[in-house]
Design a protein around this motif. Structure first.
Motif, PDB file in Angstrom:
ATOM      1  N   ARG A 133       0.734  -1.324  -0.018  1.00 59.31           N
ATOM      2  CA  ARG A 133      -0.008  -0.092  -0.011  1.00 59.31           C
ATOM      3  C   ARG A 133       0.776   1.162   0.416  1.00 59.31           C
ATOM      4  NH1 ARG A 133      -4.131  -1.458   4.981  1.00 59.31           N
ATOM      5  NH2 ARG A 133      -4.702  -2.822   4.064  1.00 59.31           N
ATOM      6  N   PRO A 134       0.753   2.272  -0.662  1.00 57.73           N
ATOM      7  CA  PRO A 134       0.927   3.434  -0.616  1.00 57.73           C
ATOM      8  C   PRO A 134       1.246   4.436   0.922  1.00 57.73           C
ATOM      9  CG  PRO A 134      -1.074   3.865  -1.247  1.00 57.73           C
ATOM     10  CD  PRO A 134      -1.091   2.613  -0.921  1.00 57.73           C
ATOM     11  N   THR A 135       1.764   4.920   1.563  1.00 54.37           N
ATOM     12  CA  THR A 135       2.332   5.015   3.040  1.00 54.37           C
ATOM     13  C   THR A 135       3.114   6.668   2.907  1.00 54.37           C
ATOM     14  OG1 THR A 135       2.835   4.797   5.341  1.00 54.37           O
ATOM     15  CG2 THR A 135       4.182   3.761   3.048  1.00 54.37           C
ATOM     16  N   TRP A 136       2.871   7.452   4.169  1.00 57.11           N
ATOM     17  CA  TRP A 136       3.640   8.888   3.962  1.00 57.11           C
ATOM     18  C   TRP A 136       5.036   8.472   4.994  1.00 57.11           C
ATOM     19  CZ3 TRP A 136       2.488  12.419  -0.193  1.00 57.11           C
ATOM     20  CH2 TRP A 136       1.094  12.042  -0.264  1.00 57.11           C
ATOM     21  N   ARG A 137       4.974   7.658   5.338  1.00 58.15           N
ATOM     22  CA  ARG A 137       6.099   7.104   6.538  1.00 58.15           C
ATOM     23  C   ARG A 137       7.621   7.115   5.396  1.00 58.15           C
ATOM     24  NH1 ARG A 137       7.460   2.163   8.242  1.00 58.15           N
ATOM     25  NH2 ARG A 137       5.894   1.144   7.172  1.00 58.15           N
ATOM     26  N   SER A 138       8.438   7.572   6.149  1.00 52.92           N
ATOM     27  CA  SER A 138       9.252   7.329   5.581  1.00 52.92           C
ATOM     28  C   SER A 138      10.804   6.449   5.491  1.00 52.92           C
ATOM     29  CB  SER A 138       9.989   8.999   4.474  1.00 52.92           C
ATOM     30  OG  SER A 138      11.357   8.967   3.461  1.00 52.92           O
ATOM     31  N   PRO A 139      11.409   5.176   5.703  1.00 50.23           N
ATOM     32  CA  PRO A 139      11.422   5.570   3.938  1.00 50.23           C
ATOM     33  C   PRO A 139      10.635   4.490   3.582  1.00 50.23           C
ATOM     34  CG  PRO A 139      13.111   3.948   5.304  1.00 50.23           C
ATOM     35  CD  PRO A 139      12.439   4.877   5.949  1.00 50.23           C
ATOM     36  N   GLY A 140       9.885   3.923   4.803  1.00 51.15           N
ATOM     37  CA  GLY A 140       8.704   2.326   4.080  1.00 51.15           C
ATOM     38  C   GLY A 140       9.022   1.447   4.404  1.00 51.15           C
ATOM     39  N   ASP A 141       8.681  -0.017   4.091  1.00 53.54           N
ATOM     40  CA  ASP A 141       9.020  -0.775   3.870  1.00 53.54           C
ATOM     41  C   ASP A 141       9.748  -1.107   2.071  1.00 53.54           C
ATOM     42  OD1 ASP A 141       8.373  -0.992   6.358  1.00 53.54           O
ATOM     43  OD2 ASP A 141       5.813  -1.929   5.193  1.00 53.54           O
ATOM     44  N   ARG A 142      10.776  -2.054   2.619  1.00 50.84           N
ATOM     45  CA  ARG A 142      11.398  -2.400   0.978  1.00 50.84           C
ATOM     46  C   ARG A 142      11.374  -3.929   1.620  1.00 50.84           C
ATOM     47  NH1 ARG A 142      15.747   2.432   1.924  1.00 50.84           N
ATOM     48  NH2 ARG A 142      13.981   4.072   1.614  1.00 50.84           N
ATOM     49  N   SER A 143      11.376  -4.757   1.884  1.00 50.27           N
ATOM     50  CA  SER A 143      11.869  -6.170   2.331  1.00 50.27           C
ATOM     51  C   SER A 143      10.500  -7.080   2.983  1.00 50.27           C
ATOM     52  CB  SER A 143      13.467  -6.686   2.083  1.00 50.27           C
ATOM     53  OG  SER A 143      13.461  -6.242   3.226  1.00 50.27           O
ATOM     54  N   LEU A 144      11.347  -7.932   2.228  1.00 49.72           N
ATOM     55  CA  LEU A 144       9.653  -9.190   3.133  1.00 49.72           C
ATOM     56  C   LEU A 144      11.134 -10.247   3.392  1.00 49.72           C
ATOM     57  CD1 LEU A 144       7.668 -10.511   4.274  1.00 49.72           C
ATOM     58  CD2 LEU A 144       7.429 -12.110   2.016  1.00 49.72           C
ATOM     59  N   TYR A 145      11.354 -11.020   4.294  1.00 50.49           N
ATOM     60  CA  TYR A 145      12.328 -12.060   5.270  1.00 50.49           C
ATOM     61  C   TYR A 145      11.370 -13.596   5.580  1.00 50.49           C
ATOM     62  CZ  TYR A 145      16.183  -8.364   4.347  1.00 50.49           C
ATOM     63  OH  TYR A 145      16.940  -7.731   3.640  1.00 50.49           O
ATOM     64  N   ILE A 146      11.440 -14.291   5.486  1.00 51.70           N
ATOM     65  CA  ILE A 146      11.666 -14.986   5.729  1.00 51.70           C
ATOM     66  C   ILE A 146      12.600 -16.529   6.027  1.00 51.70           C
ATOM     67  CG2 ILE A 146       9.779 -17.865   5.443  1.00 51.70           C
ATOM     68  CD1 ILE A 146       8.653 -16.168   2.304  1.00 51.70           C
ATOM     69  N   MET A 147      12.455 -16.235   7.853  1.00 49.93           N
ATOM     70  CA  MET A 147      13.486 -16.707   7.897  1.00 49.93           C
ATOM     71  C   MET A 147      13.286 -18.231   8.580  1.00 49.93           C
ATOM     72  SD  MET A 147      14.732 -13.577   8.462  1.00 49.93           S
ATOM     73  CE  MET A 147      15.766 -13.788  10.065  1.00 49.93           C
ATOM     74  N   ASP A 148      14.635 -19.412   8.352  1.00 50.78           N
ATOM     75  CA  ASP A 148      14.594 -20.451   8.224  1.00 50.78           C
ATOM     76  C   ASP A 148      13.862 -21.058   9.495  1.00 50.78           C
ATOM     77  OD1 ASP A 148      16.786 -19.829  10.361  1.00 50.78           O
ATOM     78  OD2 ASP A 148      17.871 -20.784   8.930  1.00 50.78           O
ATOM     79  N   ASP A 149      13.619 -20.207  10.803  1.00 48.38           N
ATOM     80  CA  ASP A 149      12.477 -20.318  11.981  1.00 48.38           C
ATOM     81  C   ASP A 149      11.034 -20.364  11.450  1.00 48.38           C
ATOM     82  OD1 ASP A 149      12.016 -17.509  12.023  1.00 48.38           O
ATOM     83  OD2 ASP A 149      13.300 -18.162  13.985  1.00 48.38           O
ATOM     84  N   GLY A 150      10.523 -20.094  10.186  1.00 47.89           N
ATOM     85  CA  GLY A 150       9.347 -19.973   9.856  1.00 47.89           C
ATOM     86  C   GLY A 150       8.186 -18.244   9.873  1.00 47.89           C
ATOM     87  N   ARG A 151       9.293 -18.062  10.779  1.00 46.56           N
ATOM     88  CA  ARG A 151       8.760 -16.006  10.793  1.00 46.56           C
ATOM     89  C   ARG A 151       9.686 -15.502   9.964  1.00 46.56           C
ATOM     90  NH1 ARG A 151      12.717 -13.443  14.772  1.00 46.56           N
ATOM     91  NH2 ARG A 151      13.883 -15.016  14.277  1.00 46.56           N
ATOM     92  N   ILE A 152       8.307 -13.865  10.093  1.00 48.82           N
ATOM     93  CA  ILE A 152       7.977 -13.459   9.228  1.00 48.82           C
ATOM     94  C   ILE A 152       8.562 -12.344   9.003  1.00 48.82           C
ATOM     95  CG2 ILE A 152       6.544 -12.063   6.893  1.00 48.82           C
ATOM     96  CD1 ILE A 152       7.081 -15.473   6.452  1.00 48.82           C
ATOM     97  N   ASN A 153       9.863 -11.051   8.382  1.00 51.01           N
ATOM     98  CA  ASN A 153      10.063 -10.376   9.455  1.00 51.01           C
ATOM     99  C   ASN A 153       9.576  -9.236   7.658  1.00 51.01           C
ATOM    100  OD1 ASN A 153      10.531 -10.551  11.603  1.00 51.01           O
ATOM    101  ND2 ASN A 153      13.075 -11.494  11.111  1.00 51.01           N
TER     102      ASN A 153
END
Length: 141
Positions: free
Chosen positions: A119-139
């Protein structure tokens, strides 16, 4: 007169302390205000990643070292190949073609699907990546 002064002083001290204390801490259980549980998958589980572009602009997506950048048009959804949950720290990077900030909202609509709504956001710098950790967590970063 000297006996009234300590009582007045004590009352004034209590009054001042009670009005200056704006940070009130309340104890309670998590049962009523825990927030949502973090999204996590079982390590080794195959995960279908669904990316939704809810911005009015083109978004580029890339799985580093595995794909060239993919263009995702506004309002479109991309089903990515299944990602192996044991692959060490699988990542997906994304960015707005114009350089504006985006926010990634992640959800788990079913057992084996990770949904990422951009989604668009005014927050800077915003989100840039998604990590699926090898223990199953999502960051999201």
């Amino acid at each position: 007169m000297f006996k009234i002064l300590p009582v007045t002083l004590a009352a004034a001290t209590v009054l001042l302390l009670s009005t200056n204390s704006s940070n009130v801490t309340l104890a309670g259980t998590c049962a009523s205000k825990c927030g949502a549980r973090p999204i996590q998958f079982t390590p080794g589980q195959r995960i279908q990643v669904q990316v939704v572009n809810s911005t009015p602009r083109l978004i580029k997506l890339q799985k580093p070292s595995a794909t060239d950048p993919i263009l995702l048009s506004p309002g479109k959804t991309l089903q990515m190949e299944q990602i192996e949950g044991t692959e060490p720290n699988t990542s997906l990077i994304f960015w707005d073609e114009t350089g504006l900030s985006v926010q990634a909202i992640v959800s788990k609509p079913n057992f084996g699907t990770l949904r990422v709504e951009l989604r668009p956001t005014w927050r800077s710098p915003g989100d840039r990546s998604l990590y699926i950790m090898d223990d199953g967590r999502i960051n999201v970063f």
